[in-house]
Design an enzyme around this catalytic site. Structure first.
Site, PDB file in Angstrom:
ATOM      1  N   ARG A 119       0.823  -1.211   0.000  1.00  0.00           N
ATOM      2  CA  ARG A 119       0.000   0.000   0.000  1.00  0.00           C
ATOM      3  C   ARG A 119       0.849   1.249   0.000  1.00  0.00           C
ATOM      4  O   ARG A 119       1.922   1.303   0.591  1.00  0.00           O
ATOM      5  CB  ARG A 119      -0.892   0.006   1.232  1.00  0.00           C
ATOM      6  CG  ARG A 119      -1.878   1.162   1.255  1.00  0.00           C
ATOM      7  CD  ARG A 119      -2.736   1.135   2.485  1.00  0.00           C
ATOM      8  NE  ARG A 119      -2.157   2.002   3.512  1.00  0.00           N
ATOM      9  CZ  ARG A 119      -2.786   2.352   4.628  1.00  0.00           C
ATOM     10  NH1 ARG A 119      -3.980   1.884   4.886  1.00  0.00           N
ATOM     11  NH2 ARG A 119      -2.192   3.131   5.493  1.00  0.00           N
ATOM     12  N   CYS A 149       0.006   5.530   0.650  1.00  0.00           N
ATOM     13  CA  CYS A 149      -1.035   6.443   1.122  1.00  0.00           C
ATOM     14  C   CYS A 149      -0.475   7.859   1.081  1.00  0.00           C
ATOM     15  O   CYS A 149       0.609   8.109   1.621  1.00  0.00           O
ATOM     16  CB  CYS A 149      -1.468   6.059   2.537  1.00  0.00           C
ATOM     17  SG  CYS A 149      -2.965   6.880   3.085  1.00  0.00           S
TER      18      CYS A 149
END
Length: 124
Positions: free
Chosen positions: A101, A103
């Protein structure tokens, strides 16, 4: 390549597809917290908006024949990085397989959303 489209998630608000399936991978467009029936932002806080954006993403995964457990990469865009912990509290309920991920805090998101999420998933 195959275009994936479902009425269970918001229609694209521009010249793009909800997702593309290619070579066993699904590439989704970013999902903001739009209610697919009304086309309006669902919720005023990060928690409610994260729930709706993830729900929209889930509907696209389902339409392609995959699910959250097959997601290999997520990219998250937050209007306020100070919402990071609250966003994670919602996120971790769905992405228990802990995909890779990124972000980011961004200057603005479409329709004034607080969050946008895109994914890459395996389709078997």
């Amino acid at each position: 390549m195959k275009t994936i489209e479902t009425k269970s998630a918001p229609a694209a608000i521009g010249p793009y597809s909800q997702a593309i399936l290619a070579n066993g991978f699904l590439y989704t467009s970013g999902q903001i917290p739009l209610n697919p029936e009304t086309g309006t932002i669902e919720g005023s806080g990060i928690e409610a908006q994260a729930e709706q954006a993830i729900k929209n993403l889930g509907e696209i995964l389902k339409a392609a024949g995959t699910d959250f457990s097959k997601v290999v990469k997520i990219t998250c865009f937050l209007a306020h990085i100070s919402d990071f912990a609250a966003f994670n509290a919602v996120y971790e309920k769905y992405f228990v397989s802990k995909p890779a991920r990124s972000c980011f805090e961004v200057a603005a998101l479409p329709k004034g959303a607080l969050v946008e999420i895109e994914a890459v998933a395996v389709v078997e």
